[in-house]
Scaffold this motif. Structure first.
Motif, mmCIF file in Angstrom:
data_model
loop_
_atom_site.group_PDB
_atom_site.id
_atom_site.type_symbol
_atom_site.label_atom_id
_atom_site.label_comp_id
_atom_site.label_asym_id
_atom_site.label_seq_id
_atom_site.Cartn_x
_atom_site.Cartn_y
_atom_site.Cartn_z
ATOM 1 N N SER A 1 68.584 21.010 83.356
ATOM 2 C CA SER A 1 68.194 22.425 83.301
ATOM 3 C C SER A 1 66.688 22.574 83.089
ATOM 4 N N LYS A 2 66.104 21.713 82.269
ATOM 5 C CA LYS A 2 64.673 21.822 81.985
ATOM 6 C C LYS A 2 63.834 21.505 83.212
ATOM 7 N N TYR A 3 64.156 20.435 83.891
ATOM 8 C CA TYR A 3 63.338 20.015 85.024
ATOM 9 C C TYR A 3 63.749 20.670 86.331
ATOM 10 N N GLU B 1 73.203 26.078 88.327
ATOM 11 C CA GLU B 1 73.613 25.620 87.004
ATOM 12 C C GLU B 1 74.984 24.951 87.043
ATOM 13 N N MET B 2 75.825 25.319 87.996
ATOM 14 C CA MET B 2 77.146 24.696 88.111
ATOM 15 C C MET B 2 77.009 23.220 88.495
ATOM 16 N N PHE C 1 84.442 9.339 66.742
ATOM 17 C CA PHE C 1 83.113 8.738 66.679
ATOM 18 C C PHE C 1 82.876 7.755 67.810
ATOM 19 N N GLN C 2 83.926 7.213 68.373
ATOM 20 C CA GLN C 2 83.803 6.232 69.444
ATOM 21 C C GLN C 2 83.796 6.886 70.821
ATOM 22 N N VAL C 3 84.461 8.041 70.971
ATOM 23 C CA VAL C 3 84.617 8.639 72.297
ATOM 24 C C VAL C 3 84.030 10.051 72.379
ATOM 25 N N ILE C 4 84.459 10.942 71.508
ATOM 26 C CA ILE C 4 84.116 12.364 71.638
ATOM 27 C C ILE C 4 82.628 12.618 71.393
ATOM 28 N N PHE C 5 82.085 12.120 70.298
ATOM 29 C CA PHE C 5 80.681 12.373 69.999
ATOM 30 C C PHE C 5 79.730 11.760 71.022
ATOM 31 N N PRO C 6 79.949 10.513 71.465
ATOM 32 C CA PRO C 6 79.075 10.008 72.542
ATOM 33 C C PRO C 6 79.179 10.843 73.811
ATOM 34 N N TRP C 7 80.382 11.292 74.130
ATOM 35 C CA TRP C 7 80.570 12.140 75.303
ATOM 36 C C TRP C 7 79.775 13.428 75.162
ATOM 37 N N LEU C 8 79.846 14.069 74.000
ATOM 38 C CA LEU C 8 79.112 15.314 73.776
ATOM 39 C C LEU C 8 77.604 15.104 73.833
ATOM 40 N N ILE C 9 77.128 14.023 73.248
ATOM 41 C CA ILE C 9 75.685 13.774 73.242
ATOM 42 C C ILE C 9 75.170 13.504 74.650
ATOM 43 N N VAL C 10 75.846 12.642 75.381
ATOM 44 C CA VAL C 10 75.400 12.331 76.742
ATOM 45 C C VAL C 10 75.468 13.569 77.621
ATOM 46 N N MET C 11 76.552 14.331 77.497
ATOM 47 C CA MET C 11 76.703 15.524 78.321
ATOM 48 C C MET C 11 75.623 16.565 77.993
ATOM 49 N N SER C 12 75.354 16.797 76.712
ATOM 50 C CA SER C 12 74.373 17.821 76.367
ATOM 51 C C SER C 12 72.948 17.400 76.717
ATOM 52 N N VAL C 13 72.613 16.131 76.511
ATOM 53 C CA VAL C 13 71.266 15.675 76.861
ATOM 54 C C VAL C 13 71.069 15.713 78.383
ATOM 55 N N THR C 14 72.082 15.299 79.131
ATOM 56 C CA THR C 14 71.981 15.329 80.590
ATOM 57 C C THR C 14 71.847 16.760 81.094
#
Length: 171
Positions: free
Chosen positions: A35-37, A43-44, A17-30
């Motif tokens: 990709s959207k804009y 893509e790489m 909850f302190q490391v993995i989930f924030p990493w996943l959220i930031v990575m996926s939102v970024t």
């Protein structure tokens, strides 16, 4: 409930909850935003930027953010989301169709966003002890508080200028 409780406690001990989930959220939102804009064509490149930003954010959260701050913020977001879904369901039961509301003349959307932000802040303040954010060190305030903020502002300005492309009219 015992198995699920043990699973959550094991994940807490591992720092998920302190490391993995924030990493996943930031990575996926970024990655989704890039990709959207379509700022970069490849893509790489989007993946590499999202991965590195996710790791940098996780490192920053481990080193600078008090433990539990991210989970309390996400709990506040979840409470606000459940509240908004409840309001939408109650409005639908009451016969209100949000697609028929004129968005330009009706301030309901702005009021709802304002109430949602206020609720988010209040739930977050209720979930997290604010006094834990104030450093209780014997060092100087300049080194412990001001200098990290100035460094972060400098890095943000540097990234903004670099990513902005200079704004010249080179053709």
């Amino acid at each position: 409930m015992g198995v699920f409780d043990e699973l959550v406690r094991t994940m807490m001990d591992m720092g998920v909850f302190q490391v993995i989930f924030p990493w996943l959220i930031v990575m996926s939102v970024t990655y989704g935003a890039l990709s959207k804009y379509e700022y970069f064509e490849d893509e790489m490149v989007n993946g590499a930027i999202a991965l590195s930003l996710g790791f940098l954010t996780s490192a920053g959260m481990v080193m600078f953010v008090p433990e539990g701050l991210f989970t309390n913020f996400m709990a506040a977001l979840a409470f606000v989301a459940v509240g908004l879904i409840g309001i939408i369901v109650l409005a639908a039961i009451g016969g209100i169709d949000f697609s028929e509301i004129d968005r330009e003349d009706n301030p309901i959307g702005g009021i709802a966003i304002g109430f949602s932000l206020i609720a988010l802040v209040l739930v977050f303040l209720y979930q997290y002890d604010i006094t834990g954010l104030i450093p209780q060190t014997s060092g100087s305030v300049w080194e412990d508080a001001v200098m990290p903020v100035l460094t972060m502002i400098f890095i943000i300005i540097l990234v903004a200028v670099t990513a902005g492309g200079g704004g010249g009219d080179d053709e």
